[in-house]
Motif scaffolding. Structure first.
Motif, PDB file in Angstrom:
ATOM      1  N   TYR A 120      -7.624   0.621  -7.753  1.00 11.40           N
ATOM      2  CA  TYR A 120      -7.334  -0.401  -6.749  1.00 11.40           C
ATOM      3  C   TYR A 120      -8.535  -0.660  -5.848  1.00 11.40           C
ATOM      4  N   THR A 121      -8.682  -1.923  -5.449  1.00  6.29           N
ATOM      5  CA  THR A 121      -9.635  -2.295  -4.404  1.00  6.29           C
ATOM      6  C   THR A 121      -8.860  -3.109  -3.367  1.00  6.29           C
ATOM      7  N   ALA A 167       0.806  -1.229   0.000  1.00  8.08           N
ATOM      8  CA  ALA A 167       0.000   0.000   0.000  1.00  8.08           C
ATOM      9  C   ALA A 167       0.837   1.277   0.000  1.00  8.08           C
ATOM     10  N   ASP A 168       2.152   1.167   0.225  1.00  3.31           N
ATOM     11  CA  ASP A 168       3.040   2.336   0.286  1.00  3.31           C
ATOM     12  C   ASP A 168       3.543   2.681  -1.121  1.00  3.31           C
ATOM     13  N   PHE A 169       2.661   3.254  -1.929  1.00  3.89           N
ATOM     14  CA  PHE A 169       2.997   3.542  -3.322  1.00  3.89           C
ATOM     15  C   PHE A 169       4.169   4.503  -3.472  1.00  3.89           C
ATOM     16  N   GLY A 201      -9.335   6.022  -1.107  1.00  4.80           N
ATOM     17  CA  GLY A 201     -10.615   5.471  -0.686  1.00  4.80           C
ATOM     18  C   GLY A 201     -10.936   5.808   0.755  1.00  4.80           C
ATOM     19  N   GLU A 202     -12.120   5.409   1.190  1.00  4.12           N
ATOM     20  CA  GLU A 202     -12.566   5.672   2.560  1.00  4.12           C
ATOM     21  C   GLU A 202     -11.670   5.019   3.602  1.00  4.12           C
ATOM     22  N   ASP A 203     -10.992   3.916   3.212  1.00  7.57           N
ATOM     23  CA  ASP A 203     -10.107   3.224   4.146  1.00  7.57           C
ATOM     24  C   ASP A 203      -8.721   3.871   4.238  1.00  7.57           C
ATOM     25  N   GLY A 204      -8.510   4.963   3.485  1.00  8.07           N
ATOM     26  CA  GLY A 204      -7.230   5.654   3.513  1.00  8.07           C
ATOM     27  C   GLY A 204      -6.206   5.107   2.534  1.00  8.07           C
TER      28      GLY A 204
END
Length: 151
Positions: free
Chosen positions: A69-70, A23-25, A44-47
């Motif tokens: 991404y999901t 997740a650390d793009f 997204g809502e999840d950060g």
């Protein structure tokens, strides 16, 4: 996904630690040789990133594309192509599962290029991309985990 290529590797870390690296793009240029620039376009809502622009330079192939991404917690990250100059489609995922010795990371990828390419050559290219990505991910996670903050 339609026809796809898949490979797995065991990483000596928890699924949460592995997913944090995925997740650390912003760090991708440091551990993925082909990614030269990256920009999170939407969160997204999840950060976590929902849409990302990547500039890839793999020698003969240079392309900029946007991926959507999901996320399924620390279990799966999947993506699909929004736009690209060279690709017609790109669908992939990282699936994480606890395993003896850490986390089993499975990378699945299906790519369709705009130029004609034999299926066998395309699958070989997918395999190279997957194997490089898994090796880079494993090294990044384990190097990070071996740092001074390791419990």
């Amino acid at each position: 996904m339609a026809e796809h290529t898949r490979s797995s590797i065991i990483v000596d870390a928890t699924p949460a630690t592995v997913m944090a690296v995925i997740a650390d793009f912003a760090a991708y240029p440091a551990w993925t040789g082909e990614v030269k620039e990256i920009e999170v376009l939407e969160t997204g809502e999840d950060g976590r990133a929902a849409q990302v622009r990547l500039l890839l330079d793999a020698g003969a192939i240079r392309d900029e594309h946007v991926l959507a991404y999901t996320w399924d917690g620390d279990r799966e990250c999947s993506w699909t192509l929004v736009r690209s100059q060279m690709l017609r489609s790109l669908d992939g995922s990282y699936t994480l599962a606890p395993a003896a010795g850490g986390t089993e990371v499975t990378y699945q990828l299906a790519v369709d290029v705009k130029i004609p390419m034999l299926g066998m050559i395309k699958r070989k290219a997918e395999k190279v991309i997957i194997d490089r990505a898994l090796a880079g991910l494993k090294k990044r996670v384990e190097d990070t985990a071996a740092g001074p903050d390791r419990a």
